[in-house]
Design a protein around this motif. Structure first.
Motif, short mmCIF file in Angstrom:
data_model
loop_
_atom_site.label_atom_id
_atom_site.label_comp_id
_atom_site.label_asym_id
_atom_site.label_seq_id
_atom_site.Cartn_x
_atom_site.Cartn_y
_atom_site.Cartn_z
N ALA A 1 93.11 45.98 56.42
CA ALA A 1 92.91 47.15 55.26
C ALA A 1 91.91 46.87 54.31
CB ALA A 1 94.41 47.03 54.55
N THR A 2 91.58 45.57 53.97
CA THR A 2 90.36 45.30 52.87
C THR A 2 89.18 45.01 53.44
OG1 THR A 2 90.81 42.78 52.93
CG2 THR A 2 92.36 44.40 51.54
N GLY A 3 88.84 44.50 54.78
CA GLY A 3 87.63 44.11 55.12
C GLY A 3 87.24 42.69 54.65
N ILE A 4 88.25 42.17 53.99
CA ILE A 4 87.76 40.67 53.40
C ILE A 4 87.90 39.73 54.53
CG2 ILE A 4 88.34 38.90 51.59
CD1 ILE A 4 89.13 41.36 49.67
N ASN A 5 87.02 39.03 54.64
CA ASN A 5 87.34 37.88 55.83
C ASN A 5 87.90 36.68 55.24
OD1 ASN A 5 86.79 36.22 57.85
ND2 ASN A 5 84.74 36.79 58.68
N VAL A 6 89.26 36.83 55.30
CA VAL A 6 89.82 35.77 54.70
C VAL A 6 89.83 34.36 55.33
CG1 VAL A 6 92.29 34.88 54.12
CG2 VAL A 6 91.88 37.32 54.00
N THR A 7 89.56 34.49 56.75
CA THR A 7 89.30 32.97 57.59
C THR A 7 88.15 32.45 57.00
OG1 THR A 7 90.57 34.25 59.19
CG2 THR A 7 89.21 32.39 59.84
N LYS A 8 87.01 33.33 57.03
CA LYS A 8 85.67 32.71 56.62
C LYS A 8 85.82 32.27 55.04
CE LYS A 8 81.00 33.20 56.05
NZ LYS A 8 80.67 31.95 55.52
N LEU A 9 86.46 32.96 54.20
CA LEU A 9 86.72 32.31 52.85
C LEU A 9 87.47 31.21 52.70
CD1 LEU A 9 87.28 35.68 50.90
CD2 LEU A 9 85.23 34.19 50.73
N LEU A 10 88.37 30.96 53.70
CA LEU A 10 89.32 29.79 53.48
C LEU A 10 88.51 28.61 54.01
CD1 LEU A 10 92.15 28.44 53.37
CD2 LEU A 10 92.72 29.42 55.27
N ALA A 11 87.92 28.64 55.44
CA ALA A 11 87.11 27.81 55.97
C ALA A 11 86.00 27.40 54.82
CB ALA A 11 86.44 28.36 57.08
N ASP A 12 85.16 28.31 54.04
CA ASP A 12 84.32 27.81 53.06
C ASP A 12 84.91 27.03 52.14
OD1 ASP A 12 82.34 29.15 54.56
OD2 ASP A 12 82.22 30.84 53.37
N PHE A 13 86.06 27.40 51.61
CA PHE A 13 86.75 26.61 50.55
C PHE A 13 87.40 25.36 50.93
CE2 PHE A 13 90.92 25.43 48.65
CZ PHE A 13 90.56 25.44 47.28
N LEU A 14 87.95 25.14 52.24
CA LEU A 14 88.12 23.91 52.73
C LEU A 14 87.02 23.04 52.81
CD1 LEU A 14 91.06 24.86 55.13
CD2 LEU A 14 91.30 23.77 52.97
N GLU A 15 85.92 23.62 53.32
CA GLU A 15 84.73 22.73 53.66
C GLU A 15 84.21 22.36 52.17
OE1 GLU A 15 80.36 24.32 54.45
OE2 GLU A 15 81.15 23.97 56.41
N GLY A 16 84.31 23.05 51.32
CA GLY A 16 83.74 22.50 49.92
C GLY A 16 84.59 21.35 49.17
N LYS A 17 86.10 21.55 49.64
CA LYS A 17 86.88 20.55 49.18
C LYS A 17 86.92 19.01 49.90
CE LYS A 17 90.99 21.22 47.54
NZ LYS A 17 91.55 21.17 46.20
N LEU A 18 86.69 19.29 51.44
CA LEU A 18 86.55 18.17 52.14
C LEU A 18 84.98 17.59 52.10
CD1 LEU A 18 88.37 19.71 55.26
CD2 LEU A 18 89.35 18.06 53.54
N ILE A 19 84.02 18.25 52.06
CA ILE A 19 82.71 17.83 51.98
C ILE A 19 82.07 18.24 50.72
CG2 ILE A 19 80.42 17.83 53.04
CD1 ILE A 19 82.00 18.66 55.68
N PRO A 20 82.26 17.55 49.51
CA PRO A 20 81.68 17.97 48.24
C PRO A 20 80.39 18.05 48.39
CG PRO A 20 83.26 16.06 48.13
CD PRO A 20 83.18 16.55 49.42
N LYS A 21 79.83 19.05 47.43
CA LYS A 21 78.32 19.45 47.87
C LYS A 21 77.63 18.53 46.60
CE LYS A 21 78.90 23.81 49.66
NZ LYS A 21 79.19 25.07 49.51
#
Length: 150
Positions: free
Chosen positions: A130-150
């Motif tokens: 319905a929205t076109g928002i790629n939730v899976t990618k946003l979630l993966a990016d969020f988790l990557e940022g939490k697991l591998i701090p920049k």
């Protein structure tokens, strides 16, 4: 009118509309949450990730169904949530300590907003459609940022 929800089920399973006081006895003393039935102008699903609302859909039930669950045949359409709904969803997710949540909000006939549920393992395929928002990618990016701090 009331709604009885079995506490350990999801996707609209174990949800019943109580229209007569005599029906209430079937659910009392068991593992059901009893809540007021809210005749809705809209049922919203907001996805909250990392404390921020990333989008919203309005969920539309099938004919003769009071449950709006997508898994029960409901459909989603993109919806522009107002700031009040976003803040309510974000506060609900924070209260549950969920970094990722699907927050269901009913908008009553008086435009008052009511939290129905805060889901930690929500289905979001219809949200993406319905929205076109790629939730899976946003979630993966969020988790990557939490697991591998920049």
């Amino acid at each position: 009118r009331l709604v009885a929800k079995k506490s350990n089920l999801d996707r609209g399973e174990g949800v019943f509309l109580i229209t007569k006081l005599t029906q209430l006895n079937e659910y009392l003393g068991k593992s059901y949450l009893i809540q007021e039935y809210i005749p809705e102008k809209a049922d919203l699903r907001l996805i909250v990730l990392g404390g921020k609302t990333i989008g919203c859909i309005r969920r539309i039930p099938t004919k003769n169904e009071f449950r709006v669950n997508i898994s029960r045949g409901g459909k989603g359409e993109t919806y522009l949530a107002d700031d009040e709904a976003k803040k309510l969803a974000e506060r609900a997710a924070a209260a549950m300590k969920y970094d990722f949540a699907g927050v269901d909000i009913a908008v009553g006939p008086d435009d008052k907003k009511y939290i129905l549920e805060v889901n930690r393992s929500q289905q979001y395929q219809e949200f993406i459609r319905a929205t076109g928002i790629n939730v899976t990618k946003l979630l993966a990016d969020f988790l990557e940022g939490k697991l591998i701090p920049k």
